[in-house]
Design a protein around this motif. Structure first.
Motif, PDB file in Angstrom:
ATOM      1  N   GLY A   1      -5.066  -4.948  -1.916  1.00 22.93           N
ATOM      2  CA  GLY A   1      -3.547  -5.366  -2.615  1.00 22.93           C
ATOM      3  C   GLY A   1      -2.674  -5.684  -2.663  1.00 22.93           C
ATOM      4  O   GLY A   1      -2.600  -6.650  -1.529  1.00 22.93           O
TER       5      GLY A   1
ATOM      6  N   HIS B   1      -5.223   0.007 -10.576  1.00 26.64           N
ATOM      7  CA  HIS B   1      -4.350  -0.865 -10.520  1.00 26.64           C
ATOM      8  C   HIS B   1      -3.064  -0.797 -12.149  1.00 26.64           C
ATOM      9  O   HIS B   1      -1.884  -1.090 -12.587  1.00 26.64           O
ATOM     10  CB  HIS B   1      -3.737  -2.280  -9.798  1.00 26.64           C
ATOM     11  CG  HIS B   1      -4.309  -2.231  -7.977  1.00 26.64           C
ATOM     12  ND1 HIS B   1      -3.385  -3.396  -7.326  1.00 26.64           N
ATOM     13  CD2 HIS B   1      -5.168  -1.606  -7.614  1.00 26.64           C
ATOM     14  CE1 HIS B   1      -3.806  -2.468  -6.108  1.00 26.64           C
ATOM     15  NE2 HIS B   1      -5.256  -1.843  -6.496  1.00 26.64           N
TER      16      HIS B   1
ATOM     17  N   HIS C   1      -1.484   2.467 -13.492  1.00 27.25           N
ATOM     18  CA  HIS C   1      -0.390   2.881 -12.554  1.00 27.25           C
ATOM     19  C   HIS C   1       0.785   1.678 -13.157  1.00 27.25           C
ATOM     20  O   HIS C   1       1.699   1.948 -13.420  1.00 27.25           O
ATOM     21  CB  HIS C   1      -0.040   1.934 -10.919  1.00 27.25           C
ATOM     22  CG  HIS C   1       0.396   1.851 -10.097  1.00 27.25           C
ATOM     23  ND1 HIS C   1       1.661   2.699 -10.243  1.00 27.25           N
ATOM     24  CD2 HIS C   1       2.118   1.238  -9.561  1.00 27.25           C
ATOM     25  CE1 HIS C   1       2.845   2.625 -10.010  1.00 27.25           C
ATOM     26  NE2 HIS C   1       3.116   1.140  -9.815  1.00 27.25           N
TER      27      HIS C   1
ATOM     28  N   TYR D   1       0.283   6.380  -4.456  1.00 30.31           N
ATOM     29  CA  TYR D   1       1.278   5.881  -5.818  1.00 30.31           C
ATOM     30  C   TYR D   1       1.377   6.859  -6.732  1.00 30.31           C
ATOM     31  O   TYR D   1       2.607   6.825  -7.415  1.00 30.31           O
ATOM     32  CB  TYR D   1       0.779   4.429  -6.740  1.00 30.31           C
ATOM     33  CG  TYR D   1       1.427   3.412  -5.673  1.00 30.31           C
ATOM     34  CD1 TYR D   1       2.500   2.756  -6.119  1.00 30.31           C
ATOM     35  CD2 TYR D   1       0.489   2.734  -4.655  1.00 30.31           C
ATOM     36  CE1 TYR D   1       3.430   1.293  -5.339  1.00 30.31           C
ATOM     37  CE2 TYR D   1       1.692   1.586  -3.837  1.00 30.31           C
ATOM     38  CZ  TYR D   1       2.714   1.421  -4.599  1.00 30.31           C
ATOM     39  OH  TYR D   1       3.190  -0.090  -3.726  1.00 30.31           O
TER      40      TYR D   1
ATOM     41  N   ARG E   1       2.981  -7.626  -9.310  1.00 28.24           N
ATOM     42  CA  ARG E   1       3.244  -7.859  -7.797  1.00 28.24           C
ATOM     43  C   ARG E   1       3.290  -8.960  -7.415  1.00 28.24           C
ATOM     44  O   ARG E   1       4.245  -8.606  -6.261  1.00 28.24           O
ATOM     45  CB  ARG E   1       1.582  -7.307  -7.184  1.00 28.24           C
ATOM     46  CG  ARG E   1       0.994  -5.632  -7.379  1.00 28.24           C
ATOM     47  CD  ARG E   1       1.898  -4.880  -7.474  1.00 28.24           C
ATOM     48  NE  ARG E   1       1.962  -3.991  -8.435  1.00 28.24           N
ATOM     49  CZ  ARG E   1       2.391  -3.105  -8.949  1.00 28.24           C
ATOM     50  NH1 ARG E   1       3.234  -3.330  -8.485  1.00 28.24           N
ATOM     51  NH2 ARG E   1       2.261  -2.556 -10.426  1.00 28.24           N
TER      52      ARG E   1
ATOM     53  N   CYS F   1       0.733  -1.327   0.230  1.00 29.43           N
ATOM     54  CA  CYS F   1      -0.455   0.303   0.327  1.00 29.43           C
ATOM     55  C   CYS F   1       0.632   0.708  -0.136  1.00 29.43           C
ATOM     56  O   CYS F   1       0.348   2.098  -0.062  1.00 29.43           O
ATOM     57  CB  CYS F   1      -1.185  -0.109   1.071  1.00 29.43           C
ATOM     58  SG  CYS F   1      -0.448   0.188   2.657  1.00 29.43           S
TER      59      CYS F   1
ATOM     60  N   ASP G   1      -0.618  -6.585 -13.859  1.00 31.86           N
ATOM     61  CA  ASP G   1      -0.606  -6.212 -12.841  1.00 31.86           C
ATOM     62  C   ASP G   1      -0.330  -7.361 -11.349  1.00 31.86           C
ATOM     63  O   ASP G   1       0.577  -6.982 -10.600  1.00 31.86           O
ATOM     64  CB  ASP G   1      -1.420  -4.848 -11.816  1.00 31.86           C
ATOM     65  CG  ASP G   1      -1.598  -4.809 -10.519  1.00 31.86           C
ATOM     66  OD1 ASP G   1      -0.686  -3.859 -10.302  1.00 31.86           O
ATOM     67  OD2 ASP G   1      -2.265  -5.225  -9.862  1.00 31.86           O
TER      68      ASP G   1
ATOM     69  N   CYS H   1      -5.070   2.939  -2.493  1.00 31.84           N
ATOM     70  CA  CYS H   1      -3.643   2.973  -2.520  1.00 31.84           C
ATOM     71  C   CYS H   1      -3.084   3.575  -3.177  1.00 31.84           C
ATOM     72  O   CYS H   1      -2.105   4.551  -3.756  1.00 31.84           O
ATOM     73  CB  CYS H   1      -3.081   2.118  -1.194  1.00 31.84           C
ATOM     74  SG  CYS H   1      -4.136   1.828  -0.299  1.00 31.84           S
ATOM     75  N   TYR H   2      -3.653   2.726  -4.898  1.00 32.42           N
ATOM     76  CA  TYR H   2      -2.960   3.070  -5.921  1.00 32.42           C
ATOM     77  C   TYR H   2      -3.171   4.323  -6.727  1.00 32.42           C
ATOM     78  O   TYR H   2      -2.305   3.935  -8.006  1.00 32.42           O
ATOM     79  CB  TYR H   2      -2.505   1.402  -6.349  1.00 32.42           C
ATOM     80  CG  TYR H   2      -1.439   0.728  -6.463  1.00 32.42           C
ATOM     81  CD1 TYR H   2      -0.465   0.327  -7.314  1.00 32.42           C
ATOM     82  CD2 TYR H   2      -2.412  -0.756  -5.196  1.00 32.42           C
ATOM     83  CE1 TYR H   2       0.368  -1.076  -7.001  1.00 32.42           C
ATOM     84  CE2 TYR H   2      -0.593  -1.358  -4.895  1.00 32.42           C
ATOM     85  CZ  TYR H   2       0.330  -0.997  -5.876  1.00 32.42           C
ATOM     86  OH  TYR H   2       1.165  -2.092  -5.461  1.00 32.42           O
TER      87      TYR H   2
END
Length: 663
Positions: free
Chosen positions: A592, A494, A497, A557, A462, A337, A458, A552-553
């Motif tokens: 996430g 996601h 990003h 981010y 990750r 995160c 993605d 968060c993303y």
């Protein structure tokens, strides 16, 4: 008489001091060499460019310590007193050596100012150290550890400062110079001795005590957490350095890059990351601080300069086992995160290092969660992590008339990249359906990729499955190129990003004619742009109190905080109530970092439930988010936390569609 100072006054034999000084510098140099030898394992793979901007950043955030004040003024003030007190005293010691060996300049008014400044610096250092001990052992600030080293370092440095004052006091008591008052602390201590003879007898003892404590402390720096004094400025400098991607087939055996090794050495174990970590907050057996300590110990065990000595290597391995409070399986707890990086004073990028550690686990084929492994297989075979089929990719749009850009290639149309979760998961499909209706309402020419839309990669990225990620990136890039797609909007932060930040570095590895570039936006940015153009006009009042959950993303981010809030505030009758944790301080929903595709972790309460309790505390009727993963996680938490009758979970597209009365 002109004020001055005689160096090594009544100190014999001086050659012993020089011998000890050489030994100190040798040990210090060896310690630094050990760390640098670990760093160099990655230097041959990545370069460092000169940046004047980053140098100023080091001065501002490393030397001035401005970032330490963020969220904790007391800690910033305490650290400022310690670092500036130490630096001034260190520079003062160097000046004394220069005065003795190079050219004499410590005399007259300048010497008086010099003496006064060093007295102040000593008081700053002592005040900061006592404050640090009070915070750790009296106030017992929860995020601070209480290990032996945490007590040893401040007490040792306190002994250095106090012994220096006692040496100064006894010298002034023995000499009784008329300018003694400028060294006001030493002058006060000079009265501890009844006469010059007693002070003269005590002075050499205190001088040697201060010298031994100081040199021992300097030699100890690279073998303790104090090495952050040297590593932190480097870590801060590297924070904005562009990443250089290494293809999977070209990688070597090292787990972590040189940047990550430096980040580990820069860590002070201050615990700020623990304080904000959603996994630790939910009671799970994971903290970024423990991961960093584990990773750092592993690097030293593997690459220590003395590893050629079998007995030493065995001792290092045994030490790592005895001190290990972290095992590799816990790396899957991290939601990536980035809350830890948001508060870290020295920019330790734990999420990136976690991804590197996962990459090694994936390569070895060990300790990967079973459900995640199956999801990655689905991505490889069926282009989505959810189901073993490709046929359902466009089912969400079966009742909607949407142009298919794989059949009607049109570079002028906006490509709506729906994403795996939004197209396959039933609850998230409402997000896509609402957004399509909004685009049609605003008369925006757009299309989708239909059943041929691939996974952006993605989930593989990750998980550290970089080979699979590169494959998915090529699938997307080739499809975009063949369809002439220039403008992309995504449902998921996601996907956004990944397209915006993960693809460009990899594109540099491809041949020039194979490189693909395209504009990418998250749908919240498109909604804000349509609002600004007047394409979205809200006429009816909804009469709702809402709170917004920052994904968060999208937020941490990519720093997109304002666009969704602008849209929410533009809707008549909607009152936005912020949660305690919002914007860059938002709490992660727990979905996430591939947590969405893993077995449920041990945690009570769950991260998503903690977030829902905080949302309920605002008095809002609806929780708005802008991420399909957050939508699913918070929807589930609504049921498990018993808040179904108090709150609703909606995507921002659903709220906008409601405000526009789009059925």
């Amino acid at each position: 008489m002109i004020p001055f100072r005689v160096s090594y006054w009544h100190i014999q034999p001086v050659w012993i001091f020089y011998l000890l000084a050489i030994a100190t510098l040798t040990v210090l140099g060896l310690g630094i060499a050990i760390h640098v030898s670990v760093w160099r394992k990655g230097i041959k793979r990545q370069s460092v460019s000169f940046s004047l901007k980053d140098i100023f950043k080091v001065i501002k955030e490393g030397i001035l310590g401005t970032r330490i004040f963020k969220g904790d003024v007391a800690a910033g003030t305490m650290h400022g007193l310690i670092i500036w007190g130490f630096l001034i005293l260190f520079v003062g010691t160097l000046a004394l050596s220069a005065d003795y060996w190079m050219f004499p300049f410590l005399h007259g008014s300048f010497y008086l100012l010099y003496s006064f400044c060093l007295e102040l610096a000593g008081l700053m250092l002592i005040t900061g150290l006592i404050w640090a001990l009070i915070r750790r052992y009296v106030q017992r600030v929860p995020r601070l550890e209480r290990r032996f080293e945490d007590l040893l370092v401040p007490v040792w440095l306190l002994a250095v400062a106090i012994s220096g004052y006692l040496a100064e006091g006894s010298r002034l008591g023995a000499q009784s110079p008329e300018w003694a008052g400028w060294s006001f602390v030493g002058y006060g201590l000079s009265h501890l001795w009844s006469g010059q003879k007693e002070a003269m007898s005590a002075y050499p003892w205190f001088w040697w005590l201060h010298a031994l404590l100081s040199m021992g402390f300097i030699a100890y720096i690279p073998f303790s957490k104090l090495f952050h004094i040297l590593a932190a400025p480097v870590s801060i400098y590297l924070e904005n350095q562009p990443l250089q991607i290494i293809p999977v087939e070209s990688r070597e055996e090292e787990v972590f890059s040189y940047r990550e090794a430096i980040f580990f050495d820069a860590c002070t174990r201050c615990g700020r990351c623990v304080e904000v970590c959603p996994s630790a907050g939910a009671g799970e057996p994971f903290t970024p601080r423990d991961f960093i300590a584990w990773a750092k110990q592993g690097l030293l065990t593997d690459y220590h300069l003395l590893n050629s000595v079998d007995r030493f290597k065995n001792w290092m391995e045994q030490r790592g086992t005895e001190n290990g409070q972290f095992d590799a399986s816990k790396i899957w707890h991290c939601t990536t995160c980035r809350a830890c990086l948001e508060v870290c004073p020295v920019y330790v990028a734990t999420p990136d290092a976690i991804r590197s550690a996962r990459s090694k686990v994936v390569e070895q084929g060990t300790e990967m969660p079973d459900l995640l492994a199956r999801s990655l297989k689905n991505v490889y075979k069926y282009h989505n992590p959810w189901e073993a089929t490709k046929k359902k990719r466009a089912k969400w749009a079966s009742d909607l008339d949407i142009p298919n850009l794989t059949k009607e290639a049109d570079g002028n149309r906006l490509c709506y990249f729906v994403g795996c979760t939004t197209s396959m998961e039933l609850r998230a499909q409402a997000l896509a359906q609402s957004f399509v209706k909004i685009l049609n309402h605003a008369e925006v020419p757009f299309g989708t990729l239909g059943k041929k839309e691939p996974c952006c990669g993605d989930i593989a990225r990750r998980a550290g499955e970089d080979g699979l990620f590169e494959m998915k990136m090529e699938d997307c890039s080739d499809l975009f190129q063949s369809c002439g797609i220039q403008d992309v909007v995504t449902s998921s932060p996601h996907c956004f990003h990944t397209f915006r930040n993960e693809y460009p570095p990899y594109m540099t590895l491809r041949e020039p004619d194979e490189q693909v570039s395209f504009r990418v936006r998250h749908y919240t940015e498109v909604l804000a742009e349509l609002l600004g153009k007047g394409s979205l006009k809200f006429e009816n009042s909804l009469g709702l109190k809402v709170t917004y959950h920052d994904p968060c993303y999208l937020g941490r981010y990519n720093r997109i905080f304002d666009a969704p809030r602008e849209v929410i505030r533009a809707i008549p009758g909607v009152k936005l109530l912020e949660m305690t944790h919002h914007r860059e301080n938002s709490l992660c929903c727990g979905g996430g970092g591939d947590r969405m595709w893993q077995e449920e972790m041990d945690g009570d309460p769950k991260m998503s439930e903690i977030r829902m309790q905080e949302a309920a505390a605002t008095g809002a009727d609806v929780v708005i988010t802008a991420c399909p993963l957050c939508l699913i996680m918070l929807e589930d938490a609504l049921k498990t936390s018993g808040l179904e009758n108090k709150l609703r979970i909606m995507d921002l597209n659903e709220l906008v569609a409601m405000a526009l009365e789009l059925k």
